[in-house]
Write an enzyme that holds these catalytic residues in place. Structure first.
Site, PDB file in Angstrom:
ATOM      1  N   GLU A 215     -25.203 -13.345  27.000  1.00  0.00           N
ATOM      2  CA  GLU A 215     -23.978 -13.039  26.263  1.00  0.00           C
ATOM      3  C   GLU A 215     -22.811 -13.509  27.123  1.00  0.00           C
ATOM      4  O   GLU A 215     -22.450 -12.853  28.102  1.00  0.00           O
ATOM      5  CB  GLU A 215     -23.887 -11.537  25.976  1.00  0.00           C
ATOM      6  CG  GLU A 215     -24.962 -11.019  25.036  1.00  0.00           C
ATOM      7  CD  GLU A 215     -24.787 -11.502  23.608  1.00  0.00           C
ATOM      8  OE1 GLU A 215     -23.676 -11.967  23.268  1.00  0.00           O
ATOM      9  OE2 GLU A 215     -25.749 -11.420  22.824  1.00  0.00           O
ATOM     10  N   CYS A 249     -14.568 -10.564  25.635  1.00  0.00           N
ATOM     11  CA  CYS A 249     -15.175 -11.886  25.450  1.00  0.00           C
ATOM     12  C   CYS A 249     -14.881 -12.472  24.079  1.00  0.00           C
ATOM     13  O   CYS A 249     -14.877 -13.694  23.915  1.00  0.00           O
ATOM     14  CB  CYS A 249     -16.678 -11.822  25.697  1.00  0.00           C
ATOM     15  SG  CYS A 249     -17.544 -10.621  24.659  1.00  0.00           S
TER      16      CYS A 249
END
Length: 436
Positions: A215, A249
């Site tokens: 991720e 993110c």
């Protein structure tokens, strides 16, 4: 904070291997009980998490309740409600060439898993993958981020209260500890962090042919079309860009706006920033002084015009909410994922140009956001820009749905999780054929 020696890390790894071999973790009732214990431990340590996240990242309670504790508890409840359904074997037809037979697919645990947690949402992005490991029937070693020490200590306390170390354990540490852990033959690795470290993780995993989920991140564009609702767009920018000091993110990394509405949009945005985020620490804390210095260096090098913000205090790990207009693709602010409260502004003159330039300069971001009223145009854009996820007229909240997979593509990552997708990620699909 005590770090384990390599010998003790090896001993813990061996203990988890042995415990997994007993098949205790495969029992569905055991998995549910484990989720309940995790839930209880998180709730019991809520006040400690509030304090730790305020110290490490300057997070207010409402953000913690939404994006840290609340997200974890919701994920647990969703898994508890659906686990019986997920673990059931899936019957499939038997074609003539293998008939007569009974065929089905089952999901089997991988074994001993390793979760490497990030600093930006250290509770959510460490414990939500753990939920996947638990519902998949695995054991798990967790290494939380060393740059959020207060929160990492509370995570260790939560895990120690909920689980025996041969089942789930926390190992604190930095690069040395992580390097040693990555040398071990884990059965599955789940990493959240930067692309550079993700490459290191993948290289280490390849030595043991260990499957990984990465991720990562990237420069997520927020594209504003001429027919966009500008007030709605500003509302979403204020939330998405500046929450957690931009350290998300899937935050909009840069604003890419049609020239015809740029001035009107920026006028609204700058006024909102001045009114609602007036202080140097209004958006929270950056994780380290080094991160502040990195962002200040980029601001000093930019060729754009600072419309608001740019005040920094390194010792307080603070940088004011900043908007920079007149940025070009070759500007230092566009050279890397910012991961801070700086919003570069670029403009385009046609939809075709917008699509082509995003794909050329920062392809395959973790998320793409498009604002506009014409759904055909907006959907056309997200269909022509490869990305992990996408939204029209909204930002980030797709990550809160357990019905949607969350993950990247290319440089923004590989693999996905949340809800049923976490279960699928942390298990192996096993084909079974039974001949009567």
């Amino acid at each position: 904070m005590n770090y384990l020696s390599p010998a003790k890390i090896d001993s813990l790894f061996s203990a988890q291997k042995a415990y997994f071999a007993t098949r205790a973790t495969a029992d569905v009732g055991f998995r549910k009980q484990s989720l309940e214990r995790l839930k209880e431990a998180v709730i019991n340590n809520k006040e400690a998490l509030y304090s730790a996240l305020a110290e490490d990242l300057g997070k207010p309670k409402d953000v913690v309740d939404l994006a840290e504790i609340g997200a974890v508890l919701h994920e647990i409840d969703f898994a508890l409600a659906h686990l019986d359904e997920w673990v059931a074997p899936v019957s499939v037809p038997s074609p003539d060439i293998i008939a007569p037979s009974e065929c089905y697919v089952v999901q089997e645990p991988y074994g001993v898993t390793y979760i490497i947690g990030p600093f930006n949402y250290p509770v959510n992005l460490t414990l939500t993958p753990l939920i996947g490991a638990i519902i998949g029937g695995n054991t798990c070693i967790i290494k939380p981020s060393e740059t959020t020490p207060e929160t990492s200590a509370v995570i260790e306390k939560i895990i120690a209260e909920a689980f025996a170390p041969e089942y789930v354990a926390v190992i604190q540490g930095g690069r040395d500890e992580n390097s040693h852990l990555l040398s071990l033959p884990f059965d599955f690795i789940f990493f959240t962090g930067s692309p550079n470290v993700g490459k290191v993780v993948m290289q280490a995993a390849a030595k043991h042919l260990t499957p990984v989920v990465l991720e990562l991140g990237g420069k997520c564009p927020l594209i504003v079309l001429p027919d966009a609702d500008l007030d709605q767009t500003v509302n979403q920018l204020m939330f998405g860009k500046f929450i957690n000091s931009g350290q998300t993110c899937i935050a909009p990394d840069y604003l890419y706006v049609h020239y015809s509405v740029k001035d009107a949009l920026l006028e609204r945005l700058v006024e909102r920033v001045k009114t609602e985020l007036p202080e140097i620490n209004s958006t929270g804390k950056l994780v380290t002084e080094r991160q502040v210095q990195r962002l200040v260096s980029l601001l000093e090098a930019t060729q754009g015009q600072v419309l608001v913000g740019s005040q920094a205090d390194v010792s307080k790990r603070a940088l004011s909410a900043t908007v920079v207009d007149g940025v070009e693709w070759n500007d230092p602010l566009m050279s890397e994922e910012l991961f801070g409260p700086i919003l570069p502004v670029l403009e385009f003159d046609s939809v075709r140009t917008a699509i082509d330039q995003v794909n050329k300069h920062h392809p395959k971001p973790l998320a793409v956001y498009v604002f506009g009223k014409d759904m055909d145009v907006a959907k056309g854009i997200i269909n022509q820009i490869q990305s992990g996820d996408a939204q029209v007229n909204g930002v980030m909240l797709h990550a809160f749905s357990p019905y949607l997979p969350f993950g990247g593509i290319g440089a923004s990552g590989m693999g996905e999780y949340h809800g049923h997708f976490s279960y699928l990620t942390f298990t192996h699909k096993k084909s079974v054929r039974i001949v009567p």
